[in-house]
Design a protein around this motif. Structure first.
Motif, PDB file in Angstrom:
ATOM      1  N   TRP A 109       0.833  -1.209   0.000  1.00  0.00           N
ATOM      2  CA  TRP A 109       0.000   0.000   0.000  1.00  0.00           C
ATOM      3  C   TRP A 109       0.865   1.256   0.000  1.00  0.00           C
ATOM      4  O   TRP A 109       0.564   2.242  -0.664  1.00  0.00           O
ATOM      5  N   LEU A 110       1.955   1.202   0.750  1.00  0.00           N
ATOM      6  CA  LEU A 110       2.894   2.330   0.785  1.00  0.00           C
ATOM      7  C   LEU A 110       3.420   2.598  -0.626  1.00  0.00           C
ATOM      8  O   LEU A 110       3.429   3.736  -1.096  1.00  0.00           O
ATOM      9  N   THR A 155       0.706   3.967  -2.894  1.00  0.00           N
ATOM     10  CA  THR A 155       0.408   5.374  -2.593  1.00  0.00           C
ATOM     11  C   THR A 155       1.497   6.290  -3.130  1.00  0.00           C
ATOM     12  O   THR A 155       1.219   7.390  -3.612  1.00  0.00           O
ATOM     13  N   LEU A 173      -0.277  13.165   1.157  1.00  0.00           N
ATOM     14  CA  LEU A 173      -0.055  11.734   1.366  1.00  0.00           C
ATOM     15  C   LEU A 173       0.948  11.153   0.373  1.00  0.00           C
ATOM     16  O   LEU A 173       1.781  10.338   0.727  1.00  0.00           O
ATOM     17  N   LEU A 182       4.557  12.097   1.158  1.00  0.00           N
ATOM     18  CA  LEU A 182       4.887  11.410   2.407  1.00  0.00           C
ATOM     19  C   LEU A 182       5.229   9.955   2.133  1.00  0.00           C
ATOM     20  O   LEU A 182       6.263   9.433   2.592  1.00  0.00           O
ATOM     21  N   ALA A 183       4.388   9.292   1.364  1.00  0.00           N
ATOM     22  CA  ALA A 183       4.622   7.885   1.031  1.00  0.00           C
ATOM     23  C   ALA A 183       5.913   7.732   0.232  1.00  0.00           C
ATOM     24  O   ALA A 183       6.708   6.819   0.483  1.00  0.00           O
ATOM     25  N   ALA A 200       8.897   8.177   2.542  1.00  0.00           N
ATOM     26  CA  ALA A 200       9.012   7.037   3.455  1.00  0.00           C
ATOM     27  C   ALA A 200       9.559   5.818   2.721  1.00  0.00           C
ATOM     28  O   ALA A 200      10.424   5.097   3.232  1.00  0.00           O
ATOM     29  N   VAL A 252       9.662   4.961  12.112  1.00  0.00           N
ATOM     30  CA  VAL A 252       8.914   6.113  11.610  1.00  0.00           C
ATOM     31  C   VAL A 252       8.206   5.759  10.309  1.00  0.00           C
ATOM     32  O   VAL A 252       7.051   6.117  10.096  1.00  0.00           O
ATOM     33  N   VAL A 253       8.898   5.000   9.452  1.00  0.00           N
ATOM     34  CA  VAL A 253       8.278   4.603   8.188  1.00  0.00           C
ATOM     35  C   VAL A 253       7.131   3.636   8.445  1.00  0.00           C
ATOM     36  O   VAL A 253       6.075   3.727   7.819  1.00  0.00           O
ATOM     37  N   ILE A 255       4.271   5.760   9.452  1.00  0.00           N
ATOM     38  CA  ILE A 255       3.701   6.482   8.319  1.00  0.00           C
ATOM     39  C   ILE A 255       2.892   5.534   7.436  1.00  0.00           C
ATOM     40  O   ILE A 255       1.764   5.825   7.025  1.00  0.00           O
ATOM     41  N   MET A 256       3.485   4.358   7.187  1.00  0.00           N
ATOM     42  CA  MET A 256       2.833   3.374   6.328  1.00  0.00           C
ATOM     43  C   MET A 256       1.450   2.997   6.856  1.00  0.00           C
ATOM     44  O   MET A 256       0.473   2.954   6.108  1.00  0.00           O
ATOM     45  N   LEU A 308      -1.170   5.520   6.459  1.00  0.00           N
ATOM     46  CA  LEU A 308      -1.758   5.475   5.113  1.00  0.00           C
ATOM     47  C   LEU A 308      -2.791   4.362   5.014  1.00  0.00           C
ATOM     48  O   LEU A 308      -3.817   4.507   4.358  1.00  0.00           O
ATOM     49  N   VAL A 309      -2.504   3.222   5.673  1.00  0.00           N
ATOM     50  CA  VAL A 309      -3.452   2.104   5.649  1.00  0.00           C
ATOM     51  C   VAL A 309      -4.739   2.479   6.379  1.00  0.00           C
ATOM     52  O   VAL A 309      -5.845   2.210   5.923  1.00  0.00           O
ATOM     53  N   HIS A 314      -5.878   5.458   6.967  1.00  0.00           N
ATOM     54  CA  HIS A 314      -6.439   6.756   6.579  1.00  0.00           C
ATOM     55  C   HIS A 314      -7.942   6.649   6.301  1.00  0.00           C
ATOM     56  O   HIS A 314      -8.381   5.762   5.571  1.00  0.00           O
ATOM     57  N   VAL A 347      -6.478   1.846   2.715  1.00  0.00           N
ATOM     58  CA  VAL A 347      -6.909   0.577   2.133  1.00  0.00           C
ATOM     59  C   VAL A 347      -7.850  -0.174   3.073  1.00  0.00           C
ATOM     60  O   VAL A 347      -8.690  -0.949   2.646  1.00  0.00           O
TER      61      VAL A 347
END
Lengths: 277, 308
Positions: free
Chosen positions: A28-29, A32, A241, A244-245, A248, B132-133, B136-137, B140-141, B143, B148
């Motif tokens: 997903w990362l 995105t 987003l 950011l993705a 990361a 941290v990643v 962040i990841m 996003l999941v 969100h 997703v």
């Protein structure tokens, strides 16, 4: 025979479930990171970007000083890992080969240091480094990283030293070589692969480290990649987003590459070694 | 190898070389020992001392000893005990599922299955990633719109637009899931190493005797991996109790302190409000709790040793 088959089928089903659980956030990362802003704003996000773009990566570099942060991370992680293995290897040798008071105390320290709540040492370290004018300085951070990575470096290296046959050292001793000499010319070369693996591991942990960097580094020019990444979140909106993705994802690549290289070597030595405390 | 080491040791004992050997050993130890003493042991003691002072950042009058005042204040600080309770919930909530999931995966990876290499490779990813990643990841999941999770759930007619990380009911659960995901690989690798050291013949012998899968696990597999399982679980619990980065990135301790782990609380106290002495006292309380856990683990291990 039939039960065997159903067992296998169940095992594959379970494995598939694990694969999905492990992989989906990472996929997903990536997805995105390559999505254009338009698709990120859509109410029904899709797994695969319809219109993949590199725009997010460009924007990420515009928004935050990523290159500089990566440079800072590289300097901190590289120096800390090199210094750590250079000073840890001789000590690990003594710990593995001698049962004296120093090596016992060191082993105890390695175990206990795993349980430190870091807040208890970061406050005094902050005060000490402040008096030395080493706040907001990579040098101060490197010093902290060296000591912070020593426990697991020692732990891994002790394992590697134990795997070196002691007969070789005895032969050197018979020839009249001193402890230091034996170590430098007999043991260290045999340890080289283990030392490299340990250094790489120390590099990754420093590259990934967040807490100490957050406390000790104040200005964006000095901050490391994880701290800069965290700054992205502060300004988060739907539109951000993507960058950011992207940022990361980029920050992960060095660790993943190194990890892929050393993966076989660490499994044995890492059993109880510190990882992410 | 063992024999060689044994001979070496006895040889050393017979010839107590006066000084020379020990000087050599000191020379090898000092480069690491000095930084350890200055930057780790020293600050730790200094930190404990700070807990008994009124040390604050940016104050002009000198720091004073205040005895156990900080600890008395902590005793009445409901926010601290809330965070403490959350810390324990989080540590249990992560460590227990993490262990069982990791055990399951390790047992699978120990079987001759086809996609094994892929699972091994994937299991590495969370381990190698910066926390941290990872944070962040998962943001996003999770969100609410672009994530997703909600999209998948809404396909089943569930959870439309749910904000997992900022909902008071879901936040702690949501971060625990991330904690499990992030820490599973290390546990899996540790258990897998234990499994691979288990002698195959024992399994075969047990199977010959007609032992079922569960019986074989209980009588052969579990005793072999028990020491590793205990060690990794105790360590996981401590690491989780002390964790910071993951939850800081995910929720900053919110909503309304629902995910404020003790480390986050102490961090804010020290570096947002400048209460060094008070934060150090929190650190001391955390050390005390961790020592109790370690003690339990050591007792458990000693008992295990007796049985063996």
């Amino acid at each position: 025979m039939r039960t065997k088959k159903t067992t296998r089928a169940a095992q594959y089903a379970a494995l598939a479930a694990y694969l999905v659980f492990l992989a989906f956030p990472f996929l997903w990362l990536i997805s995105t990171a390559f999505k254009p802003a338009r698709e990120l704003g859509s109410l029904h996000p899709t797994w695969i970007p319809k219109d993949p773009t590199l725009e997010n990566f460009r924007q990420a570099f515009d928004e935050q000083p990523l290159l500089q942060a990566a440079g800072n991370s590289l300097i901190a992680a590289l120096s800390a890992s090199l210094i750590a293995v250079v000073i840890a290897t001789p000590m690990a040798y003594v710990m593995a080969r001698h049962r004296n008071r120093v090596s016992k105390a060191a082993t105890g320290w390695v175990v206990i240091s795993q349980a430190f709540p870091f807040v208890l040492i970061i406050i005094p370290l902050f005060l000490i480094l402040k008096n030395l004018h080493l706040i907001n300085s990579l040098l101060g951070l490197i010093m902290v990283y060296v000591v912070w990575s020593l426990p697991f470096a020692l732990w891994m290296l002790v394992g590697y030293v134990r795997a070196v046959p002691a007969e070789l050292e005895e032969a050197a001793a018979v020839d009249g070589a001193s402890k230091v000499r034996t170590f430098v010319s007999v043991v260290a070369p045999l340890l080289a692969p283990g030392i490299v693996a340990t250094a790489m591991f120390a590099f990754i942990t420093a590259w990934n480290e967040f807490f100490f960097a957050l406390v000790l580094l104040k200005t964006p020019e000095k901050q490391t990649l994880p701290v800069i990444l965290n700054r992205f979140i502060g300004t988060e909106g739907v539109a951000d987003l993507g960058p950011l993705a992207a940022a990361a994802f980029l920050a992960t690549i060095p660790s993943l590459v190194i990890f892929a290289i050393i993966q076989k070597r660490i499994t044995g030595g890492m059993l109880a070694g510190a990882v992410k405390a | 190898m063992t024999l060689a080491t044994a001979t070496k040791r006895s040889a050393k004992k017979r010839a107590p070389g006066p000084g020379r050997t020990d000087h050599g050993a000191w020379f090898l130890v000092l480069p690491a020992l000095i930084p350890i003493l200055i930057l780790s042991v020293g600050p730790l003691l200094y930190g404990i001392a700070l807990a008994f002072t009124d040390s604050q950042s940016g104050r002009t009058e000198p720091t004073q000893w205040v005895g156990v005042l900080n600890f008395q204040d902590l005793l009445h600080d409901t926010l601290f005990w809330d965070s403490f309770r959350i810390g324990l919930l989080w540590a249990f909530g992560v460590t227990v599922p993490q262990f069982f999931l990791a055990l399951g995966l390790a047992l699978l990876l120990n079987q001759p299955l086809r996609m094994r290499w892929l699972a091994r490779a994937l299991a590495i990813i969370p381990w190698a990633m910066p926390e941290v990643v990872v944070g962040i990841m998962w943001r996003l999941v999770y969100h609410p719109d672009a994530g997703v999770l909600n999209e998948t759930l809404s396909n089943f007619g569930l959870g439309e637009g749910k904000d997992w990380l900022t909902g008071t009911a879901t936040a702690l659960f949501a971060v625990i899931v991330v904690g499990v995901w992030a820490g599973m690989p290390q546990t899996t690798v540790a258990l897998l190493a234990g499994l691979q050291n288990t002698p195959r013949e024992l399994h075969e012998a047990a199977a010959m005797d007609g032992a079922g899968a569960w019986r074989r696990f209980r009588t052969v597999t579990w005793p072999a991996i028990k020491p590793i399982a205990l060690a990794i679980t105790a360590l996981n619990f401590i690491w989780n109790f002390n964790s910071f980065a993951l939850v800081y990135v995910l929720t900053q301790g919110g909503p309304g302190g629902r995910t404020r782990l003790p480390m986050l609380f102490a961090y804010e106290e020290a570096f947002r409000y400048g209460q060094f002495g008070y934060a150090a006292a929190m650190g001391c309380v955390m050390v005390a709790v961790i020592s109790v856990i370690l003690a339990f683990y050591l007792v458990g291990r000693l008992k295990g040793g007796d049985e063996a």
